[in-house]
Motif scaffolding. Structure first.
Motif, PDB file in Angstrom:
ATOM      1  N   UNK A 119       0.784  -1.177  -0.068  1.00 37.36           N
ATOM      2  CA  UNK A 119      -0.257  -0.042   0.076  1.00 37.36           C
ATOM      3  C   UNK A 119       1.122   1.438   0.041  1.00 37.36           C
ATOM      4  N   UNK A 120       1.986   1.289   0.741  1.00 31.05           N
ATOM      5  CA  UNK A 120       2.737   2.345   0.622  1.00 31.05           C
ATOM      6  C   UNK A 120       3.475   2.586  -0.873  1.00 31.05           C
ATOM      7  N   UNK A 121       3.750   1.080  -1.406  1.00 28.06           N
ATOM      8  CA  UNK A 121       4.353   1.250  -2.707  1.00 28.06           C
ATOM      9  C   UNK A 121       3.277   2.051  -3.646  1.00 28.06           C
ATOM     10  N   UNK A 173       2.601  -6.228   7.557  1.00 24.50           N
ATOM     11  CA  UNK A 173       1.752  -7.220   8.108  1.00 24.50           C
ATOM     12  C   UNK A 173       1.083  -7.885   6.928  1.00 24.50           C
ATOM     13  N   UNK A 174       1.097  -7.248   5.737  1.00 19.66           N
ATOM     14  CA  UNK A 174       0.546  -8.106   4.553  1.00 19.66           C
ATOM     15  C   UNK A 174      -0.829  -8.476   4.697  1.00 19.66           C
ATOM     16  N   UNK A 175      -1.945  -7.501   4.886  1.00 20.60           N
ATOM     17  CA  UNK A 175      -3.322  -7.953   5.365  1.00 20.60           C
ATOM     18  C   UNK A 175      -4.048  -7.531   3.920  1.00 20.60           C
ATOM     19  N   UNK A 176      -3.694  -6.650   3.199  1.00 21.20           N
ATOM     20  CA  UNK A 176      -4.478  -5.801   2.304  1.00 21.20           C
ATOM     21  C   UNK A 176      -4.377  -6.368   0.789  1.00 21.20           C
ATOM     22  N   UNK A 177      -5.345  -6.831  -0.048  1.00 19.18           N
ATOM     23  CA  UNK A 177      -5.071  -6.991  -1.330  1.00 19.18           C
ATOM     24  C   UNK A 177      -4.618  -6.091  -2.080  1.00 19.18           C
ATOM     25  N   UNK A 178      -3.964  -6.196  -3.329  1.00 13.01           N
ATOM     26  CA  UNK A 178      -3.206  -5.131  -4.002  1.00 13.01           C
ATOM     27  C   UNK A 178      -4.362  -4.304  -4.656  1.00 13.01           C
ATOM     28  N   UNK A 179      -5.462  -4.815  -4.990  1.00 15.29           N
ATOM     29  CA  UNK A 179      -6.674  -3.960  -5.803  1.00 15.29           C
ATOM     30  C   UNK A 179      -7.456  -3.579  -4.858  1.00 15.29           C
ATOM     31  N   UNK A 180      -7.151  -3.262  -3.677  1.00 13.91           N
ATOM     32  CA  UNK A 180      -8.403  -2.540  -2.771  1.00 13.91           C
ATOM     33  C   UNK A 180      -8.298  -1.367  -3.431  1.00 13.91           C
ATOM     34  N   UNK A 181      -9.743  -1.324  -3.261  1.00 17.40           N
ATOM     35  CA  UNK A 181     -10.452   0.316  -3.966  1.00 17.40           C
ATOM     36  C   UNK A 181     -10.233   1.322  -3.276  1.00 17.40           C
ATOM     37  N   UNK A 238     -12.149  -5.366   5.091  1.00 15.52           N
ATOM     38  CA  UNK A 238     -10.517  -5.820   5.221  1.00 15.52           C
ATOM     39  C   UNK A 238      -9.795  -4.974   5.617  1.00 15.52           C
ATOM     40  N   UNK A 239      -9.977  -3.463   5.090  1.00 16.91           N
ATOM     41  CA  UNK A 239      -9.230  -2.439   5.573  1.00 16.91           C
ATOM     42  C   UNK A 239      -9.494  -2.110   6.873  1.00 16.91           C
ATOM     43  N   UNK A 240     -10.741  -2.078   7.518  1.00 13.93           N
ATOM     44  CA  UNK A 240     -10.901  -1.849   8.670  1.00 13.93           C
ATOM     45  C   UNK A 240     -10.315  -2.772   9.587  1.00 13.93           C
ATOM     46  N   UNK A 241     -10.269  -4.087   9.573  1.00  8.25           N
ATOM     47  CA  UNK A 241      -9.572  -5.191  10.283  1.00  8.25           C
ATOM     48  C   UNK A 241      -8.112  -4.756  10.172  1.00  8.25           C
TER      49      UNK A 241
END
Length: 331
Positions: free
Chosen positions: A44-46, A80-88, A95-98
């Protein structure tokens, strides 16, 4: 003196958190004054760095990393690698809330184990947090529960005004019902202790009334000031605190920002937040006082409407980082 290690939580990855982090850490003076560790998702930073066209490099670390090996002028990411790359962008996501909860939980664990010296939080979205299975009103309440803290409060700080809250994230009727003299006294004492630690020897504290004109001797309301506020102010005065109130909120904030008071005790969320935000969202910092660890935050939300556009203003995050660096325990 060793530079403080500041854990920066990414907040809701659908919002502007990754962007303000990338923008803020591009300011080299921040890297000169602390070791920043972003707690979140590296991808997400990248992604944020890509849309900002920023030359932003990070060192990926995990639970096995030796925090005594931090190098100057580097940005670290506890991934932590919790978020999918295609998160809108800009959408409420469980998912983002968790993820926002897990980032904060990890930061608290790192602070409790003294691996980081302070926490600086990017914004989360309360609806997403709840959808992710975490039924908290916001950051403050999570921090309090996970650090076993009972006496805490939200303080908003800007160059011209500081405000601390008796109640925060609840409806107005519930807030007024929940105000008790014991709670008002605790918040007065938190304000006094916090400013003394910051170097103000005898803080001047102004306390808001609940009703218009602070009730005007019973003309407005049902005696809330006499029942809920005055007993607390009297006890604080008796203990030597320089406190005045209850005072009409419509003039107290003006008097405080011109220098009559060092801090204002607000009774409920919008009473305190409104004046700070009128002075400028970019200047406000949210500080949770009463915790065993230092926590600062931006004083704005996830800004879903502009997330992913690369136009967010990072000045509140910069100020939050500055406050975290200043307040972090000195080694």
């Amino acid at each position: 003196m060793n530079k403080p290690i500041i854990g920066i939580t990414m907040g809701d990855a659908s919002g502007v958190g990754p962007e303000i982090i990338v923008k803020s850490l591009a300011h080299t003076d921040i890297l000169e004054r602390c070791h920043p560790i972003v707690i979140g998702d590296l991808k997400m930073l990248e992604r944020a760095a890509g849309l900002l066209q920023a030359d932003f490099k990070t060192v990926k670390i995990d639970s096995d990393f030796n925090f005594n090996k931090l190098e100057d002028n580097k940005v670290y990411c506890y991934d932590l690698d919790l978020i999918p790359e295609d998160l809108a962008f800009g959408e409420v996501s469980a998912t983002a809330g968790d993820g926002a909860f897990q980032y904060l939980k990890t930061a608290i664990e790192l602070a409790n184990s003294e691996k980081i010296d302070a926490i600086c939080t990017a914004p989360l979205n309360k609806e997403a947090l709840h959808k992710g299975g975490h039924n908290y009103p916001g950051h403050t309440e999570i921090l309090a529960e996970l650090t076993d803290t009972e006496d805490f409060s939200m303080m908003l700080s800007s160059p011209k005004l500081k405000v601390i809250h008796v109640t925060t994230h609840m409806g107005l009727i519930d807030a007024i019902n929940s105000i008790e003299p014991e709670r008002v006294l605790k918040v007065i004492n938190l304000a006094n202790d916090t400013l003394k630690k910051a170097g103000i020897q005898n803080p001047k504290i102004g306390v808001c009334g609940i009703n218009p004109h602070a009730g005007e001797n019973g003309l407005f309301g049902y005696g809330e000031e006499e029942e809920k506020v005055i007993p607390a102010v009297d006890k604080a005065l008796g203990a030597g605190v320089d406190v005045e109130g209850p005072l009409p909120a419509d003039t107290l904030f003006f008097r405080a920002q011109r220098g009559d008071f060092d801090i204002v005790v607000a009774m409920y969320h919008d009473q305190g937040h409104g004046p700070i935000k009128v002075l400028g969202l970019e200047a406000g910092v949210n500080i949770t006082v009463g915790l065993p660890i230092i926590r600062t935050s931006v004083d704005h939300g996830t800004a879903f409407d502009i997330a992913g556009k690369g136009i967010v203003d990072e000045r509140s995050m910069l100020e939050a980082l500055n406050q975290a660096i200043e307040l972090a325990p000195k080694k």
